[in-house]
Enzyme design. Structure first.
Site, short mmCIF file in Angstrom:
data_model
loop_
_atom_site.label_atom_id
_atom_site.label_comp_id
_atom_site.label_asym_id
_atom_site.label_seq_id
_atom_site.Cartn_x
_atom_site.Cartn_y
_atom_site.Cartn_z
N CYS A 114 -18.03 32.34 -17.36
CA CYS A 114 -16.91 31.50 -16.68
C CYS A 114 -16.25 30.34 -17.38
O CYS A 114 -15.50 30.57 -17.96
CB CYS A 114 -17.74 31.00 -15.38
SG CYS A 114 -16.68 30.65 -13.87
N LYS A 126 -24.94 30.51 -21.03
CA LYS A 126 -23.70 29.80 -20.59
C LYS A 126 -23.81 28.45 -21.61
O LYS A 126 -24.66 27.81 -21.49
CB LYS A 126 -23.36 29.45 -19.44
CG LYS A 126 -21.83 29.09 -18.87
CD LYS A 126 -21.98 28.86 -17.35
CE LYS A 126 -20.61 28.16 -16.80
NZ LYS A 126 -20.47 28.48 -15.57
N GLU A 186 -20.79 36.64 -12.81
CA GLU A 186 -21.78 35.41 -12.99
C GLU A 186 -22.85 35.48 -12.09
O GLU A 186 -22.53 35.43 -10.67
CB GLU A 186 -20.86 34.13 -13.25
CG GLU A 186 -21.84 32.84 -13.58
CD GLU A 186 -20.89 31.55 -13.65
OE1 GLU A 186 -21.51 30.67 -14.20
OE2 GLU A 186 -19.89 31.66 -13.15
#
Length: 696
Positions: free
Chosen positions: A178, A122, A53
């Site tokens: 994540c 994300k 990430e």
């Protein structure tokens, strides 16, 4: 993809979790580090590389994420990576902070051969304890159907993207970042329901004590729930340690199985590689209706997801096989898992037989009160299967709180019964304290052969199937009549491997019983179950020594006299092939429905080198075999004919018995429903087309 040994030919794809050494807030250096690992992956034949990430900026830069100078350098780094990827084979998944519409997004960029395919933002932004992502980033939720311009390239943008290789049908990539997979319903679940077979997680995820195990659990769980392969890559060396530390964890899972994991806390770049079987993923979804139901319940995500097609140009080379490949798929290869699986398998059998005994004896209360007890009737030959069935029956008696003399055990010597197996049978029956007896079936067998007009009745050495089945059938006939006579039921001894091959006498033979306690256990697992009963102290030391001796006995039906010149006894495996190969074929065909050419490829990878690691714990060194490709193919062809064309009628009339293995059972009421008059032509034809060219 012409080479038989090429993974792409068999539905496998090579993936990598990459951990570059990042430089805090230095996108140019981070781009170079990413490209260096991409080149390493390309040389290793990797198809997809997953980086951490925000890897182009580094993750732990705090408010520097909001500095336009840094964000401009990130876009230049994206351009650098895209240009460098033009000469590389792998699809690159790279993390970067990107601006769009007055917002900043934490994103994953998907890059292939110089082309930026799309950008996935994300969705879930952690904002508690050490995390403050909402201070800098906007959520990708609600960003479906959009586009973004990055380094002069306008590409699809949103959490509704999957990336599908046009020239490698099973490679469909879904991406999350994540925190996304810490959510109750991860975005990758919808990507999987939209068709993604390979899920990737670009993560930073600082390390604290115990967190690595939780990450691995989440990856395993998501690959199981989503029926997918899952690649996870976390930030490592080079990230700022102002307040946090990083371990660089990388894992690759497939349908819950861990295929590879990186070394953690290394001081350099890392690349962990494994081959994922996306054909197996597709097959598992197809045979699991829950997956299709989940897609409908979720409103058919495939309707709202955008599929970005690309030409992957798979290299099609033989680059070996980079994944754990168990020689004995029914038997775990670690001592910890082996002990647990044997404990479960043995107790499944014991409790199944105990429950059947209660049902036959009038119920739980009647057994507890000592009323209406039935007898368990079993034939004991001194071989593996009857030995295992007998010790299961003995333990069932212990569980029920009844005396082992409830078991009526009979050894029934025939024309070829050896002194050794007969002695073992008697020793075992005595050691277990069952009621034991012997019935010599030879007089009845001679009479039956005489009535049939068979030449062997007059002493001719005509040892055909009639000669064998006269003996096998008489043994079962006696057992059923003994059960009638003593108010009992026949405990079957035949195993799953024999049912797969049809290596059992139909009807009044070892195919039939009142309760087939071994029917769900393959031959290779039975050997380990017996070893486990010895090693775990299920019986006393002398009984354990006897069981160990029985394990060393040649597998034989003992229906044909020993060779007059050599004294060699009849060998089952010389006639029908090695059980260790047949059990391998059975597992992959029954459990996953793999095509024969792929089964051949996997068997060749597993069995071609006896010195390669991966043997089950405690496997005897002198029994470690290797097989060349031609030998494996020979027995696979034989298996296909036996399994699909000639033996189903025996399985269609299978008596009750417990399913034991994850690999499945052959009960017509359970895992396997098939016609008895099918042809094996389609499977043989596929093997002809997809097998090694030199065998055609």
């Amino acid at each position: 993809m012409r080479e038989f040994g090429a993974i792409h030919r068999h539905g496998l794809v090579r993936v990598a979790a990459a951990t570059p050494v990042v430089s805090v807030a230095d996108p140019a250096r981070n781009a170079a580090a990413t490209i260096a690992l991409a080149r390493q992956a390309d040389a290793d034949g990797v198809d997809v590389v997953v980086c951490p990430e925000l890897g182009l900026s580094s993750y732990a830069v705090g408010d520097l994420h909001l500095q336009d100078a840094l964000l401009g350098e990130v876009e230049r780094a994206v351009d650098t990576v895209c240009e460098a990827s033009a000469e590389l084979g792998p699809v690159l998944l790279v993390g970067a902070p990107l601006r769009r519409g007055g917002r900043l997004f934490n994103t994953a960029l998907v890059i292939s051969r110089g082309r930026l395919l799309g950008v996935v933002p994300k969705v879930y932004l952690p904002n508690s304890r050490e995390y403050y992502e909402k201070r800098w980033f906007a959520s990708g939720a609600g960003q479906e159907g959009l586009e973004i311009t990055v380094a002069g390239r306008m590409v699809p943008f949103g959490p509704d993207l999957v990336f599908a290789a046009r020239d490698l049908s099973d490679l469909v990539v879904g991406v999350e970042i994540c925190e996304d997979y810490w959510a109750p319903v991860p975005p990758s679940s919808y990507a999987a329901l939209a068709g993604a077979t390979l899920l990737a997680n670009l993560s930073a995820s600082n390390i604290v004590v115990g967190k690595a195990a939780v990450r691995a659990q989440l990856s395993a769980a998501q690959s199981t729930r989503a029926m997918a392969a899952y690649v996870y890559s976390a930030a490592g060396t080079g990230e700022s340690t102002t307040d946090l530390s990083w371990d660089g964890q990388g894992t690759i899972h497939e349908l819950g199985d861990l295929l590879a994991a990186s070394a953690r806390f290394t001081d350099g770049p890392g690349l962990v590689v494994a081959d994922v079987d996306l054909g197996r993923v597709r097959s598992e979804r197809m045979r699991t209706p829950t997956f299709a139901d989940a897609a409908r319940y979720a409103g058919e995500p495939a309707r709202r997801f955008r599929t970005i097609g690309f030409d992957h140009h798979p290299h099609g080379r033989d680059v070996g096989l980079r994944r754990p490949q168990r020689r004995f798929p029914f038997v775990p290869d670690t001592s910890e898992r082996l002990d647990l699986d044997c404990y479960e398998a043995f107790n499944i059998q014991v409790h199944g037989l105990a429950q059947r005994y209660r049902a036959v004896s009038g119920g739980r209360d009647a057994v507890a009160a000592g009323r209406g007890r039935a007898r368990m009737v079993i034939g004991v030959s001194g071989g593996l299967d009857s030995t295992h069935a007998l010790i299961v029956a003995a333990k069932a008696c212990d569980l029920l709180g009844i005396d082992r003399t409830t078991i009526l055990a009979y050894t029934m010597p025939g024309f070829a019964t050896s002194a050794g197996t007969k002695a073992n049978a008697w020793a075992l029956m005595r050691a277990l304290g069952v009621e034991a007896a012997e019935i010599d079936i030879r007089p009845a067998a001679r009479q039956l052969l005489t009535d049939l007009g068979h030449p062997a009745a007059g002493g001719a050495a005509q040892y055909d199937v009639t000669y064998e089945n006269v003996q096998a059938g008489l043994r079962t006939d006696y057992l059923f009549r003994l059960a009638n006579h003593h108010g009992g039921f026949v405990v079957g001894t035949g195993d799953l491997s024999e049912l797969a091959l049809g290596w059992c006498t139909y009807g009044v033979g070892d195919q039939m019983s009142h309760y087939a306690v071994n029917a769900g256990v393959p031959k290779t697992l039975i050997q380990y179950l017996i070893r486990w009963t010895v090693g775990s102290g299920q019986f006393d030391a002398s009984t354990g020594a006897l069981l160990t001796a029985i394990l060393d006995t040649e597998i034989s039906p003992e229906l044909v006299p020993a060779d007059a010149e050599t004294g060699a006894m009849q060998s089952t495996q010389d006639r029908i092939g090695p059980y260790e190969l047949h059990d391998f074929f059975l597992f992959h065909i029954l459990r996953y429905g793999l095509v024969p050419s792929k089964v051949l490829f996997l068997a060749w990878a597993a069995w071609r080198d006896a010195d390669a690691p991966g043997w089950p714990a405690g496997f005897p060194g002198d029994q470690r075999h290797a097989y060349d490709l031609a030998t494996i193919e020979r027995w696979l062809r034989d298996f296909l004919v036996r399994f699909f064309a000639t033996s189903q009628f025996k399985r269609s009339a299978l008596p009750d018995g417990p399913k034991v293995s994850f690999g499945g059972s052959l009960s017509p009421r359970g895992d396997w429903r098939a016609p008895s008059d099918a042809s094996a032509a389609a499977w043989l034809a596929e093997l002809d087309r997809g097998g090694p060219e030199q065998s055609r």
